[in-house]
Design a protein around this motif. Structure first.
Motif, short mmCIF file in Angstrom:
data_model
loop_
_atom_site.label_atom_id
_atom_site.label_comp_id
_atom_site.label_asym_id
_atom_site.label_seq_id
_atom_site.Cartn_x
_atom_site.Cartn_y
_atom_site.Cartn_z
N SER A 49 4.88 1.68 -15.46
CA SER A 49 5.99 0.98 -14.82
C SER A 49 5.69 0.72 -13.34
CB SER A 49 7.28 1.79 -14.96
OG SER A 49 7.61 1.98 -16.32
N VAL A 50 5.19 1.75 -12.66
CA VAL A 50 4.85 1.59 -11.25
C VAL A 50 3.73 0.57 -11.08
CG1 VAL A 50 3.94 2.76 -9.20
CG2 VAL A 50 5.63 3.91 -10.63
N PHE A 51 2.71 0.66 -11.93
CA PHE A 51 1.56 -0.24 -11.82
C PHE A 51 1.97 -1.70 -11.96
CE2 PHE A 51 -1.82 -2.70 -13.87
CZ PHE A 51 -2.82 -2.58 -12.91
N TRP A 52 2.72 -2.02 -13.03
CA TRP A 52 3.04 -3.43 -13.27
C TRP A 52 4.05 -3.96 -12.27
CZ3 TRP A 52 -0.41 -5.88 -15.66
CH2 TRP A 52 -1.15 -5.30 -16.69
N LEU A 53 4.93 -3.11 -11.78
CA LEU A 53 5.82 -3.55 -10.70
C LEU A 53 5.01 -3.92 -9.46
CD1 LEU A 53 8.91 -1.15 -10.82
CD2 LEU A 53 8.92 -3.64 -11.06
N PHE A 94 12.36 0.90 -18.99
CA PHE A 94 13.35 0.33 -18.07
C PHE A 94 14.04 1.42 -17.25
CE2 PHE A 94 13.05 -3.13 -21.22
CZ PHE A 94 12.77 -4.18 -20.36
N THR A 95 14.13 2.63 -17.83
CA THR A 95 14.69 3.74 -17.06
C THR A 95 13.80 4.06 -15.86
OG1 THR A 95 15.69 4.69 -19.04
CG2 THR A 95 15.41 6.15 -17.14
N HIS A 96 12.49 4.13 -16.11
CA HIS A 96 11.54 4.41 -15.03
C HIS A 96 11.52 3.27 -14.02
CE1 HIS A 96 10.39 7.97 -17.01
NE2 HIS A 96 9.51 7.45 -17.87
N ILE A 97 11.61 2.04 -14.51
CA ILE A 97 11.63 0.90 -13.60
C ILE A 97 12.85 0.98 -12.68
CG2 ILE A 97 11.95 -1.60 -13.47
CD1 ILE A 97 10.17 -1.84 -15.92
N GLY A 98 13.99 1.37 -13.26
CA GLY A 98 15.20 1.53 -12.45
C GLY A 98 15.03 2.60 -11.39
N GLU A 99 14.43 3.73 -11.76
CA GLU A 99 14.19 4.80 -10.79
C GLU A 99 13.26 4.34 -9.67
OE1 GLU A 99 12.56 7.94 -13.06
OE2 GLU A 99 14.45 8.54 -14.00
N VAL A 100 12.21 3.63 -10.07
CA VAL A 100 11.25 3.14 -9.08
C VAL A 100 11.91 2.16 -8.12
CG1 VAL A 100 9.11 1.83 -8.76
CG2 VAL A 100 9.28 3.54 -10.58
N LEU A 101 12.70 1.24 -8.67
CA LEU A 101 13.37 0.26 -7.82
C LEU A 101 14.38 0.92 -6.89
CD1 LEU A 101 13.95 -2.65 -10.38
CD2 LEU A 101 12.30 -2.57 -8.51
N ARG A 137 0.82 -1.22 0.00
CA ARG A 137 0.00 0.00 0.00
C ARG A 137 0.85 1.27 0.00
NH1 ARG A 137 -2.47 -0.98 4.25
NH2 ARG A 137 -4.42 -1.81 3.41
N GLU A 138 1.84 1.33 0.85
CA GLU A 138 2.60 2.58 1.01
C GLU A 138 4.08 2.32 0.76
OE1 GLU A 138 1.70 5.22 4.21
OE2 GLU A 138 -0.21 4.25 4.61
N SER A 139 4.40 1.94 -0.45
CA SER A 139 5.81 1.66 -0.76
C SER A 139 6.16 2.24 -2.13
CB SER A 139 6.07 0.15 -0.72
OG SER A 139 5.23 -0.55 -1.61
N VAL A 140 6.12 1.41 -3.16
CA VAL A 140 6.56 1.83 -4.48
C VAL A 140 5.74 3.00 -5.01
CG1 VAL A 140 6.83 1.06 -6.86
CG2 VAL A 140 7.44 -0.48 -4.99
#
Length: 498
Positions: free
Chosen positions: A79-83, A201-208, A59-62
């Motif tokens: 990217s955020v949604f699918w992660l 993949f850039t956004h995924i890296g930022e999110v991670l 709920r309160e993370s990514v």
């Protein structure tokens, strides 16, 4: 609409929705507590400990990164949604795998199927996390408030209906799954955005990069607050776990009513002020002033009136939880203040030190809980609370470093409300002592009203700066092009000691 008016309107909606939600929740909890009994709540507490931890991680993370980014492109949102979908599905699978070992650990076979029954809430929350983050970023708190109220009503109808039909502990599971499901449906109904397949993949890296720190923080927080239920259930049994569970639930609801609406609005508001290059530190200090004004008297009163509150709301059989509730009220005060402080760190994207401190609290609390188990439930509760108070000054130092303030400045904000709450507590004690031979309802109502009147009078004479902050939010009509917090610290000077 000016920023101040938008902020005030958001707090008003979250407060109204939160208070209605928790009032309904209290009523439902009272009915279920009378229908189901102490042991049933204890078994649910054992099963729900890990499930609630996993829910909170989702709920309160990514999705918190969506509150801090300057721009939100479709690829970033996707990217955020699918992660989150993958994360939620994976965690739900882990709950299923871990259900039998957890039941074996407790020695309660019913725990395993309960965990499995509760696990669908995790992917539900993951699916709704991005829509909820968008509503918070846009400060659309009316939709969030209505969503919360509808969810708790639907869950209550299902839970009470199942309890009356003889489903026992399963009625609590049905209540929870229904509430989360309705919340998810209403979140999607309130936003126009829909996920696509284009990701970056850039956004995924930022999110991670952001996500692993905040997941570490959330994991530590949830372990810290759920571990007592686990250890108590395993060492002292389901009845003691049930007593702790009801006391913790009362503190959780109280903290929600006191500061969660303010905190939920503060996070996107602080993020917006930072994005606009305005004075977020001034807003932080104002929010902390308001928090202290409300939290200190609220939890001082709850600590003193714990026994009549429990017996009136849940029945005489829950009176044994009163000492636990009194001790946990101190933790409730800590929780309100710390959570508001945390919003500034989250808005600034500075959560690394917070995560480290949270895990230190976990280690110390587990140690103190195990050391105090032989002395009974109140001692265990006290050990748990002390672990957080001991390390609290380090959180003040961390926030001060991020906000470019002195830790002493932040701490002094709470001196005046602390002493005024102590005076109020003495007055409430005298009133309740004189009414000791009357019914619990009379003690609760009279003690609450006398505390409100006494603290309000004290605040009028000694905390006028805080009352002025409240008034300024309500009446402020500064144009949005001239943010109030651009020059607020300069005009106020160094009036941080009160």
């Amino acid at each position: 609409m000016s920023f101040e008016r938008k902020f005030t309107k958001g707090v008003a909606w979250m407060s109204a929705g939160g208070w209605v939600e928790q009032a309904i929740n209290f009523a439902i909890l009272a009915v279920l507590a009378r229908l189901l009994g102490v042991e049933t709540f204890g078994i649910l507490a054992m099963a729900a400990a890990l499930v609630l931890l996993v829910e909170f991680l989702v709920r309160e993370s990514v999705s918190e990164i969506l509150l801090t980014q300057d721009t939100l492109s479709p690829q970033r949102l996707n990217s955020v949604f699918w992660l989150l979908v993958a994360f939620g599905a994976g965690l739900a699978g882990l709950l299923f795998i871990a259900s039998n070992p957890i039941a074996t650990f407790y020695g309660e076979a019913q725990v395993a199927p309960l965990i499995v029954a509760l696990s669908p809430t995790v992917p539900m929350i993951a699916l709704a996390a991005v829509p909820v983050a968008l509503l918070r970023r846009e400060m659309r708190f009316r939709a969030l408030a209505l969503r919360a109220v509808c969810g708790v009503i639907a869950g209550g109808v299902v839970g009470i209906g199942m309890a009356l039909s003889g489903f026992g502990v399963w009625s609590l599971a049905g209540q929870r799954v229904t509430q989360v499901g309705v919340n998810a449906i209403m979140a999607w109904a309130a936003v126009s955005w829909r996920p696509g397949l284009s990701v970056s993949f850039t956004h995924i890296g930022e999110v991670l990069h952001f996500g692993h720190r905040i997941i570490g923080l959330r994991a530590a927080e949830l372990v810290a607050v759920q571990m007592p239920s686990v250890i108590i259930g395993a060492t002292l049994g389901p009845i003691q776990a049930g007593l702790f569970s009801i006391a913790w639930r009362a503190v959780e609801i109280a903290s929600f009513l006191v500061t969660t609406p303010l905190r939920m609005v503060a996070h996107p508001a602080l993020s917006q002020v930072m994005r606009d290059g305005a004075n977020a530190t001034a807003l932080l200090l104002d929010i902390m002033r308001i928090t202290g004004l409300v939290a200190f008297p609220a939890f001082a009163g709850l600590a003193l009136l714990s026994e009549p509150a429990l017996t009136v709301l849940f029945g005489q059989k829950w009176a044994a939880a009163a000492p636990v509730l009194s001790i946990l009220s101190v933790f409730g005060l800590y929780l309100c203040i710390e959570k508001v402080q945390q919003t500034y760190c989250l808005a600034a994207g500075r959560v690394g030190i917070l995560a480290l401190l949270a895990w230190c609290e976990v280690g110390l609390s587990i140690t103190l809980i195990y050391l105090t188990v032989p002395f009974g439930l109140p001692a265990v509760t006290a050990g748990f609370v002390v672990a957080f108070l001991v390390l609290w000054p380090l959180r003040f130092r961390n926030l001060a470093a991020i906000a470019n303030l002195k830790a002493g400045t932040l701490m002094r904000l709470h001196i005046a409300p602390f002493f005024l709450a102590a005076i109020m507590a003495a007055g409430v004690y005298l009133v309740s002592h004189q009414l000791a031979e009357t019914s619990g309802l009379i003690v609760l109502v009279t003690g609450t009203l006398s505390g409100l009147v006494l603290f309000a009078g004290l605040a009028f004479f000694f905390l006028r700066d805080r009352l002025e902050v409240l008034r300024s939010f309500i009446r402020q009509k500064v144009p949005a092009s001239k943010p109030r917090y651009t020059t607020l610290l300069e005009t106020r000077g160094e009036k941080d000691s009160n």
